[in-house]
Motif scaffolding. Structure first.
Motif, PDB file in Angstrom:
ATOM      1  N   LEU A   1       0.803  -1.221   0.000  1.00  0.00           N
ATOM      2  CA  LEU A   1       0.000   0.000   0.000  1.00  0.00           C
ATOM      3  C   LEU A   1       0.839   1.276   0.000  1.00  0.00           C
ATOM      4  O   LEU A   1       0.362   2.324  -0.441  1.00  0.00           O
ATOM      5  CB  LEU A   1      -0.939  -0.012   1.206  1.00  0.00           C
ATOM      6  N   GLU A   2       2.093   1.184   0.469  1.00  0.00           N
ATOM      7  CA  GLU A   2       2.933   2.376   0.446  1.00  0.00           C
ATOM      8  C   GLU A   2       3.606   2.585  -0.918  1.00  0.00           C
ATOM      9  O   GLU A   2       4.113   3.669  -1.204  1.00  0.00           O
ATOM     10  CB  GLU A   2       3.998   2.306   1.539  1.00  0.00           C
ATOM     11  N   ALA A   3       3.598   1.550  -1.757  1.00  0.00           N
ATOM     12  CA  ALA A   3       4.268   1.657  -3.055  1.00  0.00           C
ATOM     13  C   ALA A   3       3.750   2.829  -3.895  1.00  0.00           C
ATOM     14  O   ALA A   3       4.553   3.570  -4.477  1.00  0.00           O
ATOM     15  CB  ALA A   3       4.150   0.342  -3.823  1.00  0.00           C
ATOM     16  N   PRO A   4       2.423   3.060  -4.014  1.00  0.00           N
ATOM     17  CA  PRO A   4       1.979   4.221  -4.796  1.00  0.00           C
ATOM     18  C   PRO A   4       2.510   5.545  -4.265  1.00  0.00           C
ATOM     19  O   PRO A   4       2.768   6.478  -5.039  1.00  0.00           O
ATOM     20  CB  PRO A   4       0.446   4.160  -4.688  1.00  0.00           C
ATOM     21  N   ALA A   5       2.699   5.649  -2.937  1.00  0.00           N
ATOM     22  CA  ALA A   5       3.242   6.882  -2.363  1.00  0.00           C
ATOM     23  C   ALA A   5       4.695   7.077  -2.758  1.00  0.00           C
ATOM     24  O   ALA A   5       5.154   8.218  -2.950  1.00  0.00           O
ATOM     25  CB  ALA A   5       3.098   6.849  -0.842  1.00  0.00           C
ATOM     26  N   ILE A   6       5.433   5.977  -2.875  1.00  0.00           N
ATOM     27  CA  ILE A   6       6.839   6.055  -3.280  1.00  0.00           C
ATOM     28  C   ILE A   6       6.947   6.322  -4.772  1.00  0.00           C
ATOM     29  O   ILE A   6       7.806   7.078  -5.225  1.00  0.00           O
ATOM     30  CB  ILE A   6       7.559   4.758  -2.888  1.00  0.00           C
ATOM     31  N   TRP A   7       6.061   5.734  -5.562  1.00  0.00           N
ATOM     32  CA  TRP A   7       6.119   5.901  -7.009  1.00  0.00           C
ATOM     33  C   TRP A   7       5.555   7.231  -7.491  1.00  0.00           C
ATOM     34  O   TRP A   7       6.114   7.851  -8.399  1.00  0.00           O
ATOM     35  CB  TRP A   7       5.336   4.779  -7.691  1.00  0.00           C
ATOM     36  N   PHE A   8       4.436   7.666  -6.900  1.00  0.00           N
ATOM     37  CA  PHE A   8       3.717   8.806  -7.460  1.00  0.00           C
ATOM     38  C   PHE A   8       3.387   9.901  -6.447  1.00  0.00           C
ATOM     39  O   PHE A   8       2.797  10.915  -6.810  1.00  0.00           O
ATOM     40  CB  PHE A   8       2.403   8.331  -8.094  1.00  0.00           C
ATOM     41  N   GLY A   9       3.725   9.693  -5.185  1.00  0.00           N
ATOM     42  CA  GLY A   9       3.426  10.698  -4.171  1.00  0.00           C
ATOM     43  C   GLY A   9       4.304  11.923  -4.292  1.00  0.00           C
ATOM     44  O   GLY A   9       5.206  11.995  -5.137  1.00  0.00           O
ATOM     45  N   PRO A  10       4.090  12.929  -3.441  1.00  0.00           N
ATOM     46  CA  PRO A  10       4.860  14.174  -3.529  1.00  0.00           C
ATOM     47  C   PRO A  10       6.356  13.944  -3.316  1.00  0.00           C
ATOM     48  O   PRO A  10       6.761  13.191  -2.419  1.00  0.00           O
ATOM     49  CB  PRO A  10       4.261  15.037  -2.422  1.00  0.00           C
ATOM     50  N   ARG A  11       7.155  14.604  -4.127  1.00  0.00           N
ATOM     51  CA  ARG A  11       8.604  14.403  -4.065  1.00  0.00           C
ATOM     52  C   ARG A  11       9.193  14.904  -2.757  1.00  0.00           C
ATOM     53  O   ARG A  11      10.152  14.322  -2.234  1.00  0.00           O
ATOM     54  CB  ARG A  11       9.274  15.106  -5.258  1.00  0.00           C
ATOM     55  N   TRP A  12       8.653  15.987  -2.207  1.00  0.00           N
ATOM     56  CA  TRP A  12       9.205  16.519  -0.961  1.00  0.00           C
ATOM     57  C   TRP A  12       9.074  15.498   0.165  1.00  0.00           C
ATOM     58  O   TRP A  12       9.960  15.365   1.010  1.00  0.00           O
ATOM     59  CB  TRP A  12       8.519  17.833  -0.581  1.00  0.00           C
ATOM     60  N   ARG A  13       7.968  14.744   0.167  1.00  0.00           N
ATOM     61  CA  ARG A  13       7.768  13.739   1.210  1.00  0.00           C
ATOM     62  C   ARG A  13       8.705  12.559   0.997  1.00  0.00           C
ATOM     63  O   ARG A  13       9.268  12.002   1.953  1.00  0.00           O
ATOM     64  CB  ARG A  13       6.315  13.281   1.227  1.00  0.00           C
ATOM     65  N   LEU A  14       8.887  12.171  -0.263  1.00  0.00           N
ATOM     66  CA  LEU A  14       9.790  11.072  -0.569  1.00  0.00           C
ATOM     67  C   LEU A  14      11.208  11.410  -0.116  1.00  0.00           C
ATOM     68  O   LEU A  14      11.902  10.578   0.483  1.00  0.00           O
ATOM     69  CB  LEU A  14       9.762  10.790  -2.081  1.00  0.00           C
ATOM     70  N   ARG A  15      11.654  12.628  -0.367  1.00  0.00           N
ATOM     71  CA  ARG A  15      13.001  13.043   0.069  1.00  0.00           C
ATOM     72  C   ARG A  15      13.103  13.063   1.591  1.00  0.00           C
ATOM     73  O   ARG A  15      14.153  12.747   2.150  1.00  0.00           O
ATOM     74  CB  ARG A  15      13.343  14.407  -0.517  1.00  0.00           C
ATOM     75  N   ARG A  16      12.026  13.417   2.259  1.00  0.00           N
ATOM     76  CA  ARG A  16      12.041  13.413   3.727  1.00  0.00           C
ATOM     77  C   ARG A  16      12.209  11.994   4.251  1.00  0.00           C
ATOM     78  O   ARG A  16      12.929  11.762   5.229  1.00  0.00           O
ATOM     79  CB  ARG A  16      10.753  14.017   4.265  1.00  0.00           C
ATOM     80  N   TRP A  17      11.548  11.034   3.607  1.00  0.00           N
ATOM     81  CA  TRP A  17      11.687   9.637   4.028  1.00  0.00           C
ATOM     82  C   TRP A  17      13.115   9.135   3.841  1.00  0.00           C
ATOM     83  O   TRP A  17      13.543   8.212   4.531  1.00  0.00           O
ATOM     84  CB  TRP A  17      10.727   8.757   3.234  1.00  0.00           C
ATOM     85  N   MET A  18      13.858   9.724   2.907  1.00  0.00           N
ATOM     86  CA  MET A  18      15.227   9.289   2.647  1.00  0.00           C
ATOM     87  C   MET A  18      16.239  10.235   3.285  1.00  0.00           C
ATOM     88  O   MET A  18      17.407  10.235   2.919  1.00  0.00           O
ATOM     89  CB  MET A  18      15.464   9.223   1.129  1.00  0.00           C
ATOM     90  N   GLY A  19      15.796  11.032   4.249  1.00  0.00           N
ATOM     91  CA  GLY A  19      16.611  12.133   4.731  1.00  0.00           C
ATOM     92  C   GLY A  19      17.503  11.853   5.915  1.00  0.00           C
ATOM     93  O   GLY A  19      18.092  12.785   6.463  1.00  0.00           O
ATOM     94  N   GLY A  20      17.634  10.598   6.367  1.00  0.00           N
ATOM     95  CA  GLY A  20      18.484  10.319   7.511  1.00  0.00           C
ATOM     96  C   GLY A  20      19.932  10.671   7.239  1.00  0.00           C
ATOM     97  O   GLY A  20      20.533  10.206   6.255  1.00  0.00           O
ATOM     98  N   ALA A  21      20.520  11.484   8.097  1.00  0.00           N
ATOM     99  CA  ALA A  21      21.888  11.962   7.879  1.00  0.00           C
ATOM    100  C   ALA A  21      22.893  10.815   7.878  1.00  0.00           C
ATOM    101  O   ALA A  21      23.817  10.784   7.052  1.00  0.00           O
ATOM    102  CB  ALA A  21      22.251  12.988   8.950  1.00  0.00           C
ATOM    103  N   SER A  22      22.729   9.844   8.776  1.00  0.00           N
ATOM    104  CA  SER A  22      23.700   8.746   8.853  1.00  0.00           C
ATOM    105  C   SER A  22      23.679   7.900   7.587  1.00  0.00           C
ATOM    106  O   SER A  22      24.737   7.485   7.085  1.00  0.00           O
ATOM    107  CB  SER A  22      23.408   7.879  10.081  1.00  0.00           C
ATOM    108  N   ALA A  23      22.474   7.645   7.052  1.00  0.00           N
ATOM    109  CA  ALA A  23      22.374   6.858   5.828  1.00  0.00           C
ATOM    110  C   ALA A  23      22.969   7.603   4.641  1.00  0.00           C
ATOM    111  O   ALA A  23      23.652   7.014   3.796  1.00  0.00           O
ATOM    112  CB  ALA A  23      20.914   6.495   5.553  1.00  0.00           C
ATOM    113  N   ARG A  24      22.721   8.884   4.567  1.00  0.00           N
ATOM    114  CA  ARG A  24      23.279   9.680   3.466  1.00  0.00           C
ATOM    115  C   ARG A  24      24.802   9.739   3.539  1.00  0.00           C
ATOM    116  O   ARG A  24      25.494   9.624   2.528  1.00  0.00           O
ATOM    117  CB  ARG A  24      22.674  11.082   3.472  1.00  0.00           C
ATOM    118  N   ASP A  25      25.337   9.892   4.736  1.00  0.00           N
ATOM    119  CA  ASP A  25      26.794   9.904   4.901  1.00  0.00           C
ATOM    120  C   ASP A  25      27.385   8.554   4.503  1.00  0.00           C
ATOM    121  O   ASP A  25      28.434   8.491   3.847  1.00  0.00           O
ATOM    122  CB  ASP A  25      27.159  10.231   6.346  1.00  0.00           C
TER     123      ASP A  25
END
Length: 299
Positions: free
Chosen positions: A80-104
């Motif tokens: 059920l979360e797949a449509p949000a990842i595929w077509f949901g708002p980009r700002w929210r998608l970036r927030r979900w991927m925004g962990g500093a440790s993972a990005r580093d």
């Protein structure tokens, strides 16, 4: 053809609509759906319980039951979360991927080797993991085409980031992966599928022979690419996701050891988050000649 096109337009509109729903609503629906699957007889419940029994025999019975029940719930959340990842708002998608440790961790991994193989088992939010890689590098992802009207919608969703390219599970697709690595780019592979005959070898997976892709080992041996496992853990109460990046086990580049090393890496990921694994997948449907099916042995 016309009816198919109309159906795809309608389905895309529905997926976009669902994609803008709050994550808490999508995960709540996933909880209700997964709970219903647990209480009523169905093939998903049966497959999940069999695999948890096969793979985690030393785990206490009540804990196995909890893992199986939670796996069905988490699987429905993922659906059920797949449509949000595929077509949901980009700002929210970036927030979900925004962990500093993972990005580093991702930046350091790509600094070590810009060409990299990212392995994402069917664990947590694997759809989000692919989007995360595309935030940092051009990535070519191996994809098994679906024989349904959903196929172009899945392709569009997974390739929403311009850095992402999907290629089919064919000889041409494999060549595209190799070319991407030689160009200093990333590739993405789901390592826990049962590959077609001739494109895999048997290796232990939780102590049971599993037909396992040998593509990862071949790509790693022919390039200087780094090999990493990437998992997007689904946090409780719809509080987003936590991404985890870990190096593949030693032996991944050695022909005789590569598939066993690959399965050890998948096992390690699963054991950290057993409730979020897709246990219903029939991982042991092929067995070595002369060995009985573990499913038949369980009726």
């Amino acid at each position: 053809m016309f009816n198919t096109r109309v159906m795809q337009v309608v389905l895309r509109g529905l997926l976009v609509f669902i994609g803008y729903w709050p994550l808490v609503v999508l995960h709540a629906l996933g909880w209700f759906t997964g709970t219903a699957l647990w209480w009523f007889p169905n093939s998903l419940r049966r497959g999940t319980r069999i695999h948890v029994e096969l793979c985690l025999p030393g785990t206490p019975l009540e804990q196995r039951r909890r893992i199986a029940r939670r796996s069905l719930i988490e699987s429905m959340k993922g659906l059920l979360e797949a449509p949000a990842i595929w077509f949901g708002p980009r700002w929210r998608l970036r927030r979900w991927m925004g962990g500093a440790s993972a990005r580093d961790a991702m930046r350091k991994a790509l600094a070590q080797a810009p060409s990299a193989i990212f392995l994402t088992p069917h664990l947590g939010s694997w759809e989000l993991a692919g989007q995360f890689v595309a935030e940092f590098s051009r990535v070519t992802v191996l994809y098994k085409p679906q024989d349904s009207v959903f196929d172009p919608l899945i392709l569009a969703g997974r390739a929403r980031n311009p850095n992402a390219r999907l290629v089919p599970t064919t000889t041409g697709g494999v060549k595209a992966l190799l070319g991407a690595l030689r160009n200093g780019e990333a590739v993405g592979i789901l390592p826990d599928h049962d590959p077609p005959p001739g494109s895999g070898r048997f290796a232990p997976f939780f102590g049971i022979p599993a037909h396992t892709t040998d593509l990862v080992g071949k790509l790693a041996a022919r390039t200087d690419a780094g090999v990493w496992f990437l998992v997007a853990e689904r946090r409780p109460w719809a509080r987003g996701f936590q991404l985890h990046l870990t190096p593949a086990p030693a032996g991944i580049r050695e022909r005789k050891q590569s598939v066993a090393a690959l399965n050890r890496g998948v096992e390690a990921c699963i054991l950290r988050l057993p409730e979020q694994y897709w246990w219903s997948y029939k991982r042991y449907r092929r067995q070595p000649t002369g060995r009985g099916s573990p499913y038949t042995l369980r009726g």
